[in-house]
Scaffold this active site. Structure first.
Site, PDB file in Angstrom:
ATOM      1  N   GLU A   9       9.535  -5.052   7.627  1.00  0.00           N
ATOM      2  CA  GLU A   9       9.931  -6.053   8.621  1.00  0.00           C
ATOM      3  C   GLU A   9       8.854  -6.135   9.690  1.00  0.00           C
ATOM      4  OE1 GLU A   9      12.742  -7.991   8.915  1.00  0.00           O
ATOM      5  OE2 GLU A   9      13.315  -7.299   6.921  1.00  0.00           O
ATOM      6  N   PRO A 190       4.801  -5.030  17.020  1.00  0.00           N
ATOM      7  CA  PRO A 190       3.954  -5.444  15.893  1.00  0.00           C
ATOM      8  C   PRO A 190       2.957  -4.352  15.471  1.00  0.00           C
ATOM      9  CG  PRO A 190       4.080  -7.167  17.562  1.00  0.00           C
ATOM     10  CD  PRO A 190       4.735  -5.947  18.148  1.00  0.00           C
ATOM     11  N   ASN A 191       2.582  -4.395  14.219  1.00  0.00           N
ATOM     12  CA  ASN A 191       1.559  -3.504  13.655  1.00  0.00           C
ATOM     13  C   ASN A 191       1.887  -2.022  13.814  1.00  0.00           C
ATOM     14  OD1 ASN A 191      -0.013  -5.808  13.023  1.00  0.00           O
ATOM     15  ND2 ASN A 191      -0.675  -5.877  15.164  1.00  0.00           N
ATOM     16  N   ARG A 192       3.169  -1.734  13.861  1.00  0.00           N
ATOM     17  CA  ARG A 192       3.641  -0.334  13.930  1.00  0.00           C
ATOM     18  C   ARG A 192       3.234   0.366  15.224  1.00  0.00           C
ATOM     19  NH1 ARG A 192       6.413  -3.067  10.844  1.00  0.00           N
ATOM     20  NH2 ARG A 192       7.177  -2.121   8.941  1.00  0.00           N
ATOM     21  N   LEU A 193       2.831  -0.415  16.236  1.00  0.00           N
ATOM     22  CA  LEU A 193       2.477   0.203  17.523  1.00  0.00           C
ATOM     23  C   LEU A 193       3.703   0.130  18.445  1.00  0.00           C
ATOM     24  CD1 LEU A 193      -1.187  -1.098  17.815  1.00  0.00           C
ATOM     25  CD2 LEU A 193      -0.350   1.112  17.018  1.00  0.00           C
TER      26      LEU A 193
END
Ligand SMILES: Cc1cc2nc3c(=O)[nH]c(=O)nc-3n(C[C@H](O)[C@H](O)[C@H](O)COP(=O)(O)O)c2cc1C
Length: 213
Positions: A9, A190-193
């Protein structure tokens, strides 16, 4: 259909910033819990309870949050259940809320303590009669011979309590409070940050630290 390894996701609904959170972890939990309710998260009070048994083996299961006080979380269960026995041997427990709709997770650790009998009684009295009887029917966590065992016990309990105005509180049923030592709020980014803010109780005060995602 996607392969499992391709399932992911995108998280971008919100942010979690030091300058916008409450200095008190429980107050911050209230804020997020109310937002989960407003967003109509399905059963926002469903939480994963993790315990450790006397040999150090972990176990997790879902229970329902039934009360939120200034500095305590409350849930109810069977005092003979596996979880209750585990709590008796290790009062350190963990709670986890996953509010996917808001891309949020809250992790809580602390120590469990039984509620008073009066507190359990007050809540038990407020439950529908079917749930009250259910507490008497189910020897929670024990192996039972078959499904009929429960149906038969239910019939027995219906007869037993047919003429009483109030089903009594079983002495093997009641609540636990968790007084939190740590609460971590996680907001997907976003971007797993992702944003992670962890509150730690130090000498009665909450310290807020940002953790790497
Ligand atoms: C949504 C949901 C809510 C639940 N709420 C409770 C609860 O409040 N108390 C409880 O004892 N079990 C509850 N259960 C059942 C537990 O997950 C578990 O099966 C049961 O308590 C036995 O756990 P134990 O054998 O580890 O003690 C719930 C399960 C689900 C899926």
């Amino acid at each position: 259909m996607n392969k499992i390894e391709d399932m992911r996701e995108h998280y971008d609904l919100s942010t979690l910033d030091e300058q916008h959170v409450d200095a008190d972890a429980m107050k911050q939990f209230h804020v997020w819990f109310n937002e989960a309710r407003k967003a109509e998260v399905l059963e926002p009070n469903a939480m994963t309870l993790s315990t450790i048994d006397k040999d150090g083996n972990p176990a997790s299961r879902t229970v329902l949050l039934k009360g939120l006080e200034t500095d305590r979380f409350l849930f109810y269960t069977n005092y003979n259940s596996d979880k209750a026995q585990e709590i008796e041997s290790h009062s350190a427990i963990a709670l986890l809320f996953l509010w996917k709709k808001l891309q949020r997770q809250v992790r809580i650790t602390g120590f469990a303590k039984k509620t008073t009998k009066e507190q359990s009684q007050a809540y038990f009295n407020s439950r529908p009669k079917g749930s009250q009887l259910g507490a008497w029917v189910s020897p929670q966590s024990q192996v039972i011979p078959n499904k009929d065992f429960l149906a038969n016990r239910k019939e027995d309990m219906i007869k037993k309590f047919m003429d009483v105005a109030n089903v009594p509180l079983p002495d093997f049923w009641g609540g636990y409070y968790l007084k939190p030592e740590k609460i971590e709020f996680w907001q997907g980014r976003p971007n797993r940050l992702h944003d992670r803010l962890r509150y730690r109780r130090v000498d009665g005060n909450w310290i807020i630290e940002r953790l790497a995602p």
